[in-house]
Every structure is written in C-alpha cells, then in structure tokens.
Design an enzyme around this catalytic site. Structure first.
Site, PDB file in Angstrom:
ATOM      1  N   ASP A  22      51.398  74.346  42.544  1.00 54.21           N
ATOM      2  CA  ASP A  22      52.185  74.454  43.778  1.00 54.21           C
ATOM      3  C   ASP A  22      52.647  75.898  43.958  1.00 54.21           C
ATOM      4  O   ASP A  22      53.477  76.397  43.189  1.00 54.21           O
ATOM      5  CB  ASP A  22      53.404  73.521  43.679  1.00 54.21           C
ATOM      6  CG  ASP A  22      54.412  73.776  44.804  1.00 54.21           C
ATOM      7  OD1 ASP A  22      55.605  73.487  44.608  1.00 54.21           O
ATOM      8  OD2 ASP A  22      53.993  74.302  45.852  1.00 54.21           O
ATOM      9  N   ASP A  30      48.679  73.055  46.171  1.00 52.36           N
ATOM     10  CA  ASP A  30      48.121  73.519  47.447  1.00 52.36           C
ATOM     11  C   ASP A  30      46.962  74.488  47.223  1.00 52.36           C
ATOM     12  O   ASP A  30      46.682  74.895  46.083  1.00 52.36           O
ATOM     13  CB  ASP A  30      49.221  74.182  48.286  1.00 52.36           C
ATOM     14  CG  ASP A  30      50.078  75.137  47.445  1.00 52.36           C
ATOM     15  OD1 ASP A  30      51.300  74.927  47.362  1.00 52.36           O
ATOM     16  OD2 ASP A  30      49.495  76.055  46.828  1.00 52.36           O
ATOM     17  N   ASP A  99      35.044  66.564  48.750  1.00 54.15           N
ATOM     18  CA  ASP A  99      34.980  65.112  48.617  1.00 54.15           C
ATOM     19  C   ASP A  99      34.668  64.516  49.991  1.00 54.15           C
ATOM     20  O   ASP A  99      35.377  64.796  50.965  1.00 54.15           O
ATOM     21  CB  ASP A  99      36.341  64.585  48.114  1.00 54.15           C
ATOM     22  CG  ASP A  99      36.191  63.380  47.209  1.00 54.15           C
ATOM     23  OD1 ASP A  99      36.835  63.354  46.140  1.00 54.15           O
ATOM     24  OD2 ASP A  99      35.408  62.470  47.564  1.00 54.15           O
ATOM     25  N   ASP A 200      32.426  59.621  48.078  1.00 50.84           N
ATOM     26  CA  ASP A 200      33.336  58.550  47.670  1.00 50.84           C
ATOM     27  C   ASP A 200      32.739  57.158  47.946  1.00 50.84           C
ATOM     28  O   ASP A 200      32.343  56.880  49.072  1.00 50.84           O
ATOM     29  CB  ASP A 200      34.629  58.712  48.485  1.00 50.84           C
ATOM     30  CG  ASP A 200      35.738  57.817  47.987  1.00 50.84           C
ATOM     31  OD1 ASP A 200      36.142  57.983  46.829  1.00 50.84           O
ATOM     32  OD2 ASP A 200      36.193  56.952  48.754  1.00 50.84           O
ATOM     33  N   GLU A 257      29.530  58.722  44.148  1.00 50.58           N
ATOM     34  CA  GLU A 257      30.348  57.855  43.299  1.00 50.58           C
ATOM     35  C   GLU A 257      29.887  56.439  43.566  1.00 50.58           C
ATOM     36  O   GLU A 257      29.976  55.956  44.697  1.00 50.58           O
ATOM     37  CB  GLU A 257      31.838  58.007  43.634  1.00 50.58           C
ATOM     38  CG  GLU A 257      32.713  57.232  42.676  1.00 50.58           C
ATOM     39  CD  GLU A 257      34.016  56.759  43.279  1.00 50.58           C
ATOM     40  OE1 GLU A 257      34.081  56.592  44.513  1.00 50.58           O
ATOM     41  OE2 GLU A 257      34.973  56.571  42.514  1.00 50.58           O
ATOM     42  N   HIS A 330      40.317  61.451  38.519  1.00 56.49           N
ATOM     43  CA  HIS A 330      41.665  61.148  39.034  1.00 56.49           C
ATOM     44  C   HIS A 330      41.938  59.651  39.093  1.00 56.49           C
ATOM     45  O   HIS A 330      43.048  59.226  39.444  1.00 56.49           O
ATOM     46  CB  HIS A 330      41.812  61.771  40.420  1.00 56.49           C
ATOM     47  CG  HIS A 330      40.852  61.186  41.388  1.00 56.49           C
ATOM     48  ND1 HIS A 330      39.483  61.358  41.289  1.00 56.49           N
ATOM     49  CD2 HIS A 330      41.038  60.387  42.444  1.00 56.49           C
ATOM     50  CE1 HIS A 330      38.881  60.703  42.257  1.00 56.49           C
ATOM     51  NE2 HIS A 330      39.799  60.090  42.968  1.00 56.49           N
ATOM     52  N   ASP A 331      40.900  58.837  38.786  1.00 57.11           N
ATOM     53  CA  ASP A 331      41.072  57.375  38.790  1.00 57.11           C
ATOM     54  C   ASP A 331      41.134  56.796  37.388  1.00 57.11           C
ATOM     55  O   ASP A 331      41.394  55.592  37.231  1.00 57.11           O
ATOM     56  CB  ASP A 331      39.876  56.698  39.482  1.00 57.11           C
ATOM     57  CG  ASP A 331      39.794  56.999  40.958  1.00 57.11           C
ATOM     58  OD1 ASP A 331      38.673  56.999  41.489  1.00 57.11           O
ATOM     59  OD2 ASP A 331      40.846  57.264  41.572  1.00 57.11           O
TER      60      ASP A 331
HETATM   61  O1  TEU Z   1      37.377  55.173  43.946  1.00 62.96           O
HETATM   62  C1  TEU Z   1      36.389  54.152  43.959  1.00 62.96           C
HETATM   63  C2  TEU Z   1      36.852  52.965  43.245  1.00 62.96           C
HETATM   64  O2  TEU Z   1      36.157  51.982  43.106  1.00 62.96           O
HETATM   65  C3  TEU Z   1      38.227  52.985  42.769  1.00 62.96           C
HETATM   66  O3  TEU Z   1      38.828  51.830  43.275  1.00 62.96           O
HETATM   67  C4  TEU Z   1      38.244  52.989  41.284  1.00 62.96           C
HETATM   68  O4  TEU Z   1      37.223  52.213  40.765  1.00 62.96           O
HETATM   69  C5  TEU Z   1      39.554  52.394  40.880  1.00 62.96           C
HETATM   70  O5  TEU Z   1      40.513  53.217  41.503  1.00 62.96           O
HETATM   71  C6  TEU Z   1      39.701  52.417  39.372  1.00 62.96           C
HETATM   72  O6  TEU Z   1      41.022  52.042  39.110  1.00 62.96           O
HETATM   73  C7  TEU Z   1      37.272  56.069  45.050  1.00 62.96           C
HETATM   74  C8  TEU Z   1      38.242  57.217  44.792  1.00 62.96           C
HETATM   75  O7  TEU Z   1      37.843  57.906  43.613  1.00 62.96           O
HETATM   76  C9  TEU Z   1      39.615  56.608  44.638  1.00 62.96           C
HETATM   77  O8  TEU Z   1      40.573  57.617  44.288  1.00 62.96           O
HETATM   78  C10 TEU Z   1      39.994  55.995  45.981  1.00 62.96           C
HETATM   79  O9  TEU Z   1      41.242  55.338  45.832  1.00 62.96           O
HETATM   80  C11 TEU Z   1      38.937  54.966  46.417  1.00 62.96           C
HETATM   81  O10 TEU Z   1      37.596  55.405  46.255  1.00 62.96           O
HETATM   82  C12 TEU Z   1      39.105  54.701  47.910  1.00 62.96           C
HETATM   83  O11 TEU Z   1      38.776  55.882  48.610  1.00 62.96           O
HETATM   84 CA    CA Z   2      52.921  73.416  47.726  1.00 62.38          CA
END
Ligand code: TEU
Ligand code: CA
Length: 559
Positions: A22, A30, A99, A200, A257, A330-331
């Site tokens: 940040d 950012d 993305d 995505d 993905e 990030h998931d």
């Molecule tokens: O994630 C695809 C997806 O299937 C996710 O639901 C993932 O498997 C799950 O979060 C696991 O806990 C993509 C993106 O990476 C995710 O951040 C988004 O929330 C999702 O699509 C919807 O855009």
């Molecule tokens: Ca910021």
C-alpha cells in the site's frame, strides 16, 4: 506469432494487488505499491507477473466481480498508474499478464443493469435467465459460494444463474454478441502492451443448454451442476474462436484456470496444434486433502496419492501439452502450513516444497509470500475474516447448527484468507505493508517472517527460490527432460528423476519429520558420481548410505 514458446522457460509471480503493498496509506495495496517493489521481484529472478484483477469492481469477491473491464479499480489507482507499471516492468525485462474474468461479471456491470430491466432488453441474453420451476429455482444447482446457484429478480419474475456469489451473474457465452464484446475488450488490453492472460474458471463458460438438475451428493443440500458446466459442450469451440480472433495475433502467455479438467482435457486445451491456450491450472493435486463433497470436509494428505497425481500430469502432458506448476495462489492455503511444518521445520519444508515443484516440467508459479515462507493465519473470530466464500460458508453451516469451533477449524485449514493477509515486508508495524490500517489483519508472525529479513539472510527461503529459478535457466533438462517417479510407493519420500539425451537430474524430497535411510544402490551411485546442485540444510553430509533428515531435499545433476 505465438509460436515462440518463451513461456516454457518462464517463472511467473502472482500478485494479489489488494494485499501486496500500500503506497498511499489507505490500507489497501495498489499499483504504485507494485511499481515500488519491482526491483524486489527482479532480484528474485522471476520473468512474468500475474496480476489478480485490477478492474473496477465493488469487491464482493475482491475484484473477481468486474463492474467495468475498461476502468482500473479506484482503490488500486488510475489507468496512468497501470501504463506506468507496464513501462516500469518492461524496462526491467518483466512481463505482465492480467486476470481475465469472463465467466461472470459483477451485478453492477452496466450490461447486467440493462439485462435485468426487461425480457426484451438487448442485453437480456448477455446473461443466463430462466423462469422459476414450481415457484422455486429453475434447477437444483448449488453455488460454489454456498446457497442456490440462482437468484430471483422480481422485476422480470425470472431467476439468473450465478455459479459464484449472488453479485457474480454468469455470462451467456451462447450469445455471439457477448463473445465479441469480450474479444474486443481483450484486444484493448493486449494493444496496451500486456503480455497475456490468466483466465478465471474459463472451462465453466459453456453450459449444457437444458441446464438439467445435478446429483445431490451424500450430505449436500444442492445438486452438483458440475457435469453440466465443467468442460462444457462448446468450450473448445469458444477457445478456438478466442484464439483465432484474438490470442493468435499476439506473442503472449495464456493460462486457463480449469477446476475439474483431467489430463486428457488438458492435452486437448494445451496441445499447440489445437490452437487454444498454452497451459492450464489443474485442481486435482489441490483436492487430495478434501472429502467427497467439499473442500471444508477435511482429509489428511496421502503422499502416495500426491506422487501418483503429479506423476500422471507430468507424464501425460510430456511431449503433448504443457503444465503449470503451483502449490499456492490466492484461493489456496499456504503449502508450508498445509502439507509441511510451519513451526520447527518451516524453512526446511518451505525449501523442500519449492525444490519438489521447480524441478518438474512446466511453468512454475510463485504466489506472493511463498518465497519467504509465509504461513496460514488463525484469527480468533469470524469477524476478522473477509472472504465471501468463507463468510457465506460460515453463515450456512452456522444456520445448520454446526458448532462454531468446527467451522473455524476448517477455515483455519482451507480458508482463502490464509493467502490474503498482507505481504510481509518488514518487522515494522503492519509488516511494512501499510502506514494505515490494513483491510485485513496482518499475520502476527510477520516479525519473524518478512522480506527484509529474508534478503539479509543468505540461507533464506528467498535465496533458495532465486537459486532454483537460476537453475531452470541454466539446465535444459529441467525444461525438456522426461519424468520418472522413484520409490513410488514410499509413504514419506517423493523422489523422481528428469532425463534428457545426456543430462539427468535426481530429486529427493522427504515429506516427513522422520529421518529416512536411502540404501538404493542406483541412487547411491548417483549421489557418489553426481553433482549436488540443491540442498536445504546448512551442513550437508553426503555419505555413502544417505539419511534424509526431516523435510530434507537433495538434487543431484549427472551428465
Ligand atoms: O476460482 C475458481 C474456483 O473454483 C474457486 O471457487 C476455488 O476453487 C475456490 O475458491 C477454492 O476455495 C476463481 C478465482 O481464482 C477465485 O478467486 C474466484 O473467487 C472465483 O474464480 C470466481 O471468480
Ligand atoms: Ca493504497
């Protein structure tokens, strides 16, 4: 133009901009913050940066709910900042991929605002609308973010489909006008000079038109629509059309993905002669510690299953398609906590996972913080969590009477906020991420785990990643060699070899805390004749019959 396969030699670093750095003290990462950290990434040695979505969004799903594909999210900065970031990256020889979220938009996108105005609105068929069935949802599908996959709109007395949150209505890819809007948008960004896209849930975009009910699995409330939207009937038609109209005109990296894609699917999506995309993210190895119905249904990892799965992907795509390689994003929860030891052997196990992945064939992806061994977090209360997937799941399970401590346990192990606490830059307050109040709390372990400390410690995980990245550039066998699993039924050792015409690399990884003796003659000969090129313990004892210490990894190069 897309035949120069530079992406086979690249290492990609994923930035989740909200949590990266940040620069203006509002507690949210950012673009200016990313610009200020480009030299850190250059030092690591990565080639490509994947930015999670930076488009205008109400942030119901932190940018994966896009309101305007042509505007930068105001919290992240301006289009000028993006142009500046592109220039600054390209000046450093770094590429940037964005993305592409086109399975759905935000419900605040102008297309959806129009679409819900009336049955005859020109944008009506940009989305998937259906009349109710017996006063309820059109079918029994569940949303991936809990609840039904349909939301009722009383204005037109129909339901719209949302595989994810209510604020993420699915786009109707059957509609050629919609598809052309997407292709136009993609070219806008590619013409600005971005170097490709991460796409995505791109294998969800084609649905079986009749949208039939799914099977209601044991313990589930809703039907599983997966068989009717995962790798759907027209997915290859759409990807080939996208390639012909857009992708083929640029020298870019494309990664799809693809939850639910098999190796056979992956070969169809990534073999060059099919002219679709370069590589995909598989979820199979990320599902091995989940029960049959959902990821929150916890199950311990069985290493033999992991070895067999990764071996399947390595061997079935060798010479046909191309793999991405990842433990983190990030998931996903952070691998050192998920499969390793994030206490006593945090450094050794983090280095071991990096080695195990980076010596494989494919394009490796490093998720922010993975290179310094960041760990999962355990916040006291659900109030401290931000992720829509987690909050929806909590509400649903709480309403079903599941004890709070059981719900919190599954959040600690599998919650996505494990990956979304701010990047830990220093031991300063809020880990040097912000001078303000961070949008999500920092992981309390930042005093011990941060980039500043890593850069000062030549034995840090950071320099281990830097070394692995340099090796990939140096040894062709890592990019071109085949894959052969060793000790395949050993419950604690993951060992494999990569072979080409005149080079061989042997990789030994101890996935356990136990000391394990390796007395296999073939391996011993490699150890005595080969050159040790990677190790994760300070003192290396290369004896004749070697013992692998807790989470020890060794890599030998044989010419
Ligand atoms: O994630 C695809 C997806 O299937 C996710 O639901 C993932 O498997 C799950 O979060 C696991 O806990 C993509 C993106 O990476 C995710 O951040 C988004 O929330 C999702 O699509 C919807 O855009
Ligand atoms: Ca910021």
């Amino acid at each position: 133009k897309n035949d120069q396969q530079w992406w086979k030699k690249s290492i990609v670093y994923q930035i989740y901009p909200r949590s990266f750095y940040d620069s203006n003290g509002d507690g949210i990462g950012d673009l200016q913050g990313i610009i200020q950290k480009l030299d850190y990434l250059k030092e690591l040695g990565v080639d490509v940066i994947w930015l999670s979505p930076i488009y205008d969004s109400p942030n119901d799903d932190n940018g994966y709910d896009i309101r305007d594909y042509y505007q930068i999210m105001k919290e992240f900065g301006t289009m000028e900042d993006l142009d500046h970031l592109l220039d600054a990256a390209h000046q450093r020889g770094l590429k940037i991929i964005m993305d592409l979220v086109v399975n759905h938009t935000s419900d605040e996108h102008s297309w959806f605002v129009e679409s819900k105005k009336g049955l005859d609105n020109p944008y009506r068929d940009y989305y998937v609308w259906k009349p109710g069935r017996n006063g309820k949802e059109p079918n029994n599908w569940g949303s991936i973010f809990s609840g039904p996959a349909w939301n009722y709109d009383e204005n037109t007395n129909e339901y719209y489909l949302h595989l994810f949150s209510k604020k993420q209505p699915d786009l109707n890819w059957e509609n050629p006008a919609l598809r052309n809007e997407i292709y136009t948008m993609m070219k806008f960004w590619l013409d600005k000079g971005i170097d490709g896209f991460r796409m995505d849930v791109i294998n969800f975009i084609s649905k079986v038109p009749s949208l039939p009910d799914g099977e209601v699995k044991e313990g589930a409330i809703y039907g599983d629509g997966g068989p009717y939207f995962v790798n759907g009937p027209k997915i290859h038609k759409y990807l080939r059309e996208m390639n012909e109209k857009v992708l083929s005109q640029y020298d870019i990296l494309t990664v799809g993905e693809m939850p639910g894609a098999s190796t056979a699917d992956a070969v169809m999506y990534t073999k060059p002669q099919n002219k679709e995309i370069n590589m995909i993210f598989t979820f199979e190895h990320m599902g091995l510690d989940s029960g049959p119905t959902e990821k929150w249904d916890l199950k311990p990892l069985n290493l033999v299953h992991l070895k067999k799965n990764l071996t399947k992907w390595q061997t079935e795509l060798h010479g046909t398609g191309w793999n991405s390689l990842y433990w983190n994003n990030h998931d996903q929860p952070r691998v050192v906590s998920r499969f390793g030891d994030d206490q006593e052997y945090r450094v050794e196990s983090a280095k071991m996972f990096a080695t195990c992945l980076h010596m494989m064939q494919g394009t490796p992806y490093i998720y922010q913080g993975e290179e310094i061994g960041m760990t999962n977090v355990e916040f006291e209360s659900i109030e401290q969590y931000q992720d829509v997937e987690t909050l929806n799941m909590f509400r649903e399970k709480h309403s079903l009477g599941v004890p709070t401590e059981d719900i919190m346990k599954s959040i600690y192990v599998k919650g996505r906020d494990n990956a979304r606490t701010p990047m830990q830059w220093s031991e300063q307050v809020h880990s040097g991420f912000t001078k303000g109040t961070p949008w999500i709390e920092v992981n309390p372990r930042y005093k011990e785990i941060n980039a500043e400390a890593a850069l000062e410690d030549k034995e840090s995980i950071f320099y281990h990643y830097k070394h692995l990245i340099a090796l990939r550039k140096k040894l062709d066998v890592i990019t071109t060699g085949d894959f052969n699993l060793l000790f395949e039924d050993h419950p604690k050792i993951f060992a494999y070899e990569r072979r080409s015409e005149n080079e061989k690399v042997v990789v030994l990884c101890n996935f356990s805390r136990d000391e394990i003796v390796i007395d296999n003659n073939e391996i011993l000969s490699v150890i005595t004749t080969g050159k040790l090129i990677v190790h994760n313990y300070k003192e290396v004892k290369a004896e004749s019959s070697i013992t692998l210490r807790a989470f020890e990894t060794l890599v030998y190069y044989v010419k």
